[in-house]
Design a protein around this motif. Structure first.
Motif, PDB file in Angstrom:
ATOM      1  N   UNK A  53       0.735  -1.088  -0.063  1.00 11.23           N
ATOM      2  CA  UNK A  53       0.010  -0.124   0.032  1.00 11.23           C
ATOM      3  C   UNK A  53       0.937   1.298  -0.102  1.00 11.23           C
ATOM      4  N   UNK A  54       0.668   2.360  -0.770  1.00 14.25           N
ATOM      5  CA  UNK A  54       1.281   3.428  -0.928  1.00 14.25           C
ATOM      6  C   UNK A  54       0.377   4.520  -0.830  1.00 14.25           C
ATOM      7  N   UNK A  55       0.477   5.439   0.159  1.00 11.77           N
ATOM      8  CA  UNK A  55      -0.418   6.423   0.301  1.00 11.77           C
ATOM      9  C   UNK A  55       0.310   7.909   0.068  1.00 11.77           C
ATOM     10  N   UNK A  56      -0.160   8.697  -0.557  1.00  9.09           N
ATOM     11  CA  UNK A  56       0.381  10.057  -1.064  1.00  9.09           C
ATOM     12  C   UNK A  56      -0.614  11.082  -0.535  1.00  9.09           C
ATOM     13  N   UNK A  72       1.509   2.825 -14.242  1.00  8.12           N
ATOM     14  CA  UNK A  72       1.424   1.296 -14.754  1.00  8.12           C
ATOM     15  C   UNK A  72       2.445   0.661 -14.189  1.00  8.12           C
ATOM     16  N   UNK A  73       3.453   1.159 -13.592  1.00  7.11           N
ATOM     17  CA  UNK A  73       4.564   0.447 -12.872  1.00  7.11           C
ATOM     18  C   UNK A  73       3.801   0.024 -11.723  1.00  7.11           C
ATOM     19  N   UNK A  74       3.142   0.731 -10.832  1.00  6.07           N
ATOM     20  CA  UNK A  74       2.426   0.067  -9.930  1.00  6.07           C
ATOM     21  C   UNK A  74       1.299  -0.931  -9.998  1.00  6.07           C
ATOM     22  N   UNK A  75       0.502  -0.583 -11.159  1.00  2.81           N
ATOM     23  CA  UNK A  75      -0.540  -1.630 -11.471  1.00  2.81           C
ATOM     24  C   UNK A  75      -0.047  -2.794 -11.957  1.00  2.81           C
ATOM     25  N   UNK A  76       1.177  -2.927 -12.579  1.00  2.00           N
ATOM     26  CA  UNK A  76       1.798  -4.067 -13.125  1.00  2.00           C
ATOM     27  C   UNK A  76       2.014  -5.090 -11.975  1.00  2.00           C
ATOM     28  N   UNK A  77       2.276  -4.595 -10.825  1.00  2.07           N
ATOM     29  CA  UNK A  77       2.599  -5.737  -9.984  1.00  2.07           C
ATOM     30  C   UNK A  77       1.266  -6.328  -9.227  1.00  2.07           C
ATOM     31  N   UNK A  80      -0.047  -3.715  -5.276  1.00  4.60           N
ATOM     32  CA  UNK A  80       0.006  -2.711  -4.482  1.00  4.60           C
ATOM     33  C   UNK A  80      -1.254  -1.740  -4.560  1.00  4.60           C
ATOM     34  N   UNK A  81      -1.864  -1.236  -3.615  1.00  2.72           N
ATOM     35  CA  UNK A  81      -2.845  -0.677  -3.585  1.00  2.72           C
ATOM     36  C   UNK A  81      -2.397   1.006  -3.136  1.00  2.72           C
TER      37      UNK A  81
END
Length: 119
Positions: A53-56, A72-77, A80-81
């Motif tokens: 999980x990455x929050x900003x 896309x880099x995050x969604x490829x995995x 990761x939420x």
């Protein structure tokens, strides 16, 4: 990202950036100079940490110049939420338990959430 030295085993990270100090979430005008992930930063985080999980503290996890490619880099995995638009004004740096409570919206690609931090 590497300089942050995020320990293995850490699963959730909230990033309080200069976006909070600049109060960008409260401005009526869009400011493309907000802090966000580049494609390379997102790729490094996905490949070198256990984060799920990455929050900003702004409307997008990706900086303006990398909007599509960093997402896309995050969604490829597929693991990761992304949690965007966090209000972290009064949250000091530290270790917390974070619980995110999304609304269940059928057919939606995202949802408003309430995040709870417990020290």
């Amino acid at each position: 990202m590497e300089s942050l030295k995020i320990p293995k085993g850490v699963r959730r990270v909230l990033f309080r950036t200069l976006n909070t100090d600049r109060r960008l979430m409260f401005k009526s005008e869009y400011d493309s100079s907000y802090v966000g992930f580049t494609t390379e930063g997102a790729r490094w985080l996905v490949r070198n940490t256990d984060i799920k999980l990455v929050g900003v503290d702004f409307l997008s996890v990706a900086c303006d110049d990398h909007l599509v490619s960093a997402h896309l880099e995050f969604f490829e995995s597929r693991e990761i939420i992304l949690v965007e638009g966090l209000k972290l004004d009064d949250v000091p740096t530290g270790i917390y338990n974070v619980h995110c409570l999304p609304l269940r919206l059928l057919g939606a690609e995202g949802s408003p959430i309430r995040c709870i931090l417990i020290k």
